[in-house]
Design an enzyme around this catalytic site. Sequence first.
Site, PDB file in Angstrom:
ATOM      1  N   ARG A  88       6.034   6.745  -6.743  1.00 23.49           N
ATOM      2  CA  ARG A  88       5.644   7.742  -7.752  1.00 23.49           C
ATOM      3  C   ARG A  88       6.839   8.275  -8.509  1.00 23.49           C
ATOM      4  O   ARG A  88       7.882   8.513  -7.914  1.00 23.49           O
ATOM      5  CB  ARG A  88       5.006   8.959  -7.071  1.00 23.49           C
ATOM      6  CG  ARG A  88       3.739   8.683  -6.383  1.00 23.49           C
ATOM      7  CD  ARG A  88       3.038  10.018  -6.081  1.00 23.49           C
ATOM      8  NE  ARG A  88       2.012   9.755  -5.092  1.00 23.49           N
ATOM      9  CZ  ARG A  88       2.062  10.154  -3.843  1.00 23.49           C
ATOM     10  NH1 ARG A  88       3.080  10.884  -3.426  1.00 23.49           N
ATOM     11  NH2 ARG A  88       1.099   9.843  -3.008  1.00 23.49           N
ATOM     12  N   ARG A  99       0.796  -1.220   0.000  1.00 23.42           N
ATOM     13  CA  ARG A  99       0.000   0.000   0.000  1.00 23.42           C
ATOM     14  C   ARG A  99       0.835   1.280   0.000  1.00 23.42           C
ATOM     15  O   ARG A  99       0.299   2.373  -0.077  1.00 23.42           O
ATOM     16  CB  ARG A  99      -0.961  -0.012   1.194  1.00 23.42           C
ATOM     17  CG  ARG A  99      -0.277   0.023   2.536  1.00 23.42           C
ATOM     18  CD  ARG A  99      -1.329  -0.009   3.600  1.00 23.42           C
ATOM     19  NE  ARG A  99      -0.771   0.317   4.904  1.00 23.42           N
ATOM     20  CZ  ARG A  99      -1.484   0.357   5.992  1.00 23.42           C
ATOM     21  NH1 ARG A  99      -2.771   0.115   5.939  1.00 23.42           N
ATOM     22  NH2 ARG A  99      -0.930   0.646   7.141  1.00 23.42           N
ATOM     23  N   ARG A 103       0.202  -6.417  17.564  1.00 23.97           N
ATOM     24  CA  ARG A 103       1.434  -5.693  17.849  1.00 23.97           C
ATOM     25  C   ARG A 103       1.025  -4.518  18.716  1.00 23.97           C
ATOM     26  O   ARG A 103      -0.022  -3.902  18.506  1.00 23.97           O
ATOM     27  CB  ARG A 103       2.085  -5.149  16.568  1.00 23.97           C
ATOM     28  CG  ARG A 103       2.809  -6.174  15.759  1.00 23.97           C
ATOM     29  CD  ARG A 103       4.021  -6.755  16.448  1.00 23.97           C
ATOM     30  NE  ARG A 103       5.160  -5.851  16.488  1.00 23.97           N
ATOM     31  CZ  ARG A 103       6.204  -6.035  17.279  1.00 23.97           C
ATOM     32  NH1 ARG A 103       6.236  -7.040  18.131  1.00 23.97           N
ATOM     33  NH2 ARG A 103       7.231  -5.195  17.238  1.00 23.97           N
TER      34      ARG A 103
HETATM   35  N1  UDP Z   1       7.437   1.238   5.919  1.00 24.95           N
HETATM   36  C1  UDP Z   1       8.806   1.244   5.781  1.00 24.95           C
HETATM   37  N2  UDP Z   1       9.510   2.395   5.970  1.00 24.95           N
HETATM   38  C2  UDP Z   1       8.891   3.552   6.291  1.00 24.95           C
HETATM   39  C3  UDP Z   1       7.481   3.566   6.420  1.00 24.95           C
HETATM   40  C4  UDP Z   1       6.793   2.398   6.231  1.00 24.95           C
HETATM   41  O1  UDP Z   1       9.386   0.207   5.505  1.00 24.95           O
HETATM   42  O2  UDP Z   1       9.598   4.572   6.451  1.00 24.95           O
HETATM   43  C5  UDP Z   1       6.716  -0.040   5.733  1.00 24.95           C
HETATM   44  C6  UDP Z   1       6.530  -0.808   7.035  1.00 24.95           C
HETATM   45  O3  UDP Z   1       6.642  -2.186   6.737  1.00 24.95           O
HETATM   46  C7  UDP Z   1       5.112  -0.486   7.441  1.00 24.95           C
HETATM   47  C8  UDP Z   1       4.436  -0.432   6.076  1.00 24.95           C
HETATM   48  O4  UDP Z   1       5.422   0.159   5.222  1.00 24.95           O
HETATM   49  O5  UDP Z   1       4.569  -1.482   8.271  1.00 24.95           O
HETATM   50  C9  UDP Z   1       3.152   0.380   6.072  1.00 24.95           C
HETATM   51  O6  UDP Z   1       3.463   1.693   6.440  1.00 24.95           O
HETATM   52  P1  UDP Z   1       2.375   2.701   6.976  1.00 24.95           P
HETATM   53  O7  UDP Z   1       3.029   3.997   7.242  1.00 24.95           O
HETATM   54  O8  UDP Z   1       1.213   2.650   6.070  1.00 24.95           O
HETATM   55  O9  UDP Z   1       2.040   1.986   8.344  1.00 24.95           O
HETATM   56  P2  UDP Z   1       1.242   2.440   9.621  1.00 24.95           P
HETATM   57  O10 UDP Z   1       2.283   2.562  10.679  1.00 24.95           O
HETATM   58  O11 UDP Z   1       0.543   3.716   9.322  1.00 24.95           O
HETATM   59  O12 UDP Z   1       0.354   1.274   9.812  1.00 24.95           O
END
Ligand code: UDP
Length: 369
Positions: free
Chosen positions: A174, A170, A247
Amino acid sequence: MQYDYLIVGSGLFGAVFAERAAAHGKKCLVIEKRNHIAGNIYTEKIEDIDVHRYGAHIFHTSNRAVWKYVNRFAEFNRFVNSPVANYRGEIYNLPFNMNTFAQMFHIATPDEASDVLARQRSEIKGEPQNLEEQAISLVGRDIYTKLIKGYTEKQWGRDCKDLPAFIIKRLPVRLTYDNNYFNDRFQGIPEDGYTAMIEKMLGDTEVRLDTDYFSDRDGFSALAKKVIYTGPIDAFFDYKFGKLEYRSLRFETEVLDQPNYQGNAVVNYTDRTPDYTRIIEHKHFNFGTQPKTVITREYPTEWQSGLEPYYPINDERNGALYEKYRAEAEKLPNVVFGGRLGQYRYFDMDKVIESAAELCRKEFGEALE
Ligand code: UDP
Ligand code: FAD
């Protein structure tokens, strides 16, 4: 019966349902085990800054009806989430876009970025089997190593090779210089905080705080024709099939005697150290100019009884366990399980509203109108 509905939980799901029920002339009682309303979107003022106590919340949606609905209860500001990543002191823009690629690969155009990405992606042949492979096939190994691996392993407490691919799907990738973390049409933060928004939704509905449904479940249930339950579904059934896993997070909040600590609302720490995944500087959600600032470090932790259950773990074991509880729930015509704990789903706020609206359609014949 004194009430049409007993609503267990004053979070977003409970509040939307309560608001719609009242609009249809129904009488509700909301009970909440915490000492405040609003569930996990609760905000409180510290140094005149709205602090998001249970983690940063940015409202975003592509659903016009949902956007119109929330705007009845709050004035939303023009905040656009543009987190910054800090990897060992190197700064990168998120989500993965031309700014990130320029910083990482020292290129300038979409064609140049595409060339580097294509070369790095080709390492993965066939359908990605886990999060590591999915990440590399999206953005290549350099970005995976510096911006994904450490963060994800801290967040989930597992190796990227042992995590499902969908978690990372998700995140937008871009080829434009656009740092907006979300693709949604509408986005913002309530100018007076989320608590005020929920307070407005609850309106004149009777709310009892510090009241745990399980302290007298039969007594409470007897008060109303129907129960809308937004707590953990396994708790409702006394964990008879076993406990669902989550978690959890630990938040360390500090007031600093300076006006601006990090220059952005969200800075992600993407290496394995430090132990926290991100630092939130709350005032930047509202373009605040207060003399002090409030920051929160967010530490992911393994969940255990007594800790807040934040993220459902969507693996096979928990999925199968949830299905067992859902089947039990279906046998109870006078209890509805709603929200992220009742449905054991990671729901963004707009999805919670959509889900509550769907229930309203069933109960009252219309959704958010
Ligand atoms: N993620 C990452 N680096 C970042 C931000 C997100 O690898 O700097 C990965 C991480 O695995 C995370 C997933 O992308 O669980 C989804 O990120 P999002 O910010 O949508 O997660 P949220 O904390 O909002 O659930
Ligand atoms: P909750 O807010 O959990 O409400 C349930 C309520 O029920 C709680 O108040 C609880 O105390 C009460 N309760 C439980 N059991 C009982 C009981 N036995 N008796 C009485 N009361 C009980 N979404 C976004 O759209 N944007 C974001 O940026 C975003 N960021 C997030 C960041 C984090 C760290 C987390 C964890 C979630 C985030 N979300 C975000 C998701 C958002 O928090 C949820 O969509 C929303 O809060 C769910 O509302 P809810 O009413 O289902 O649950």
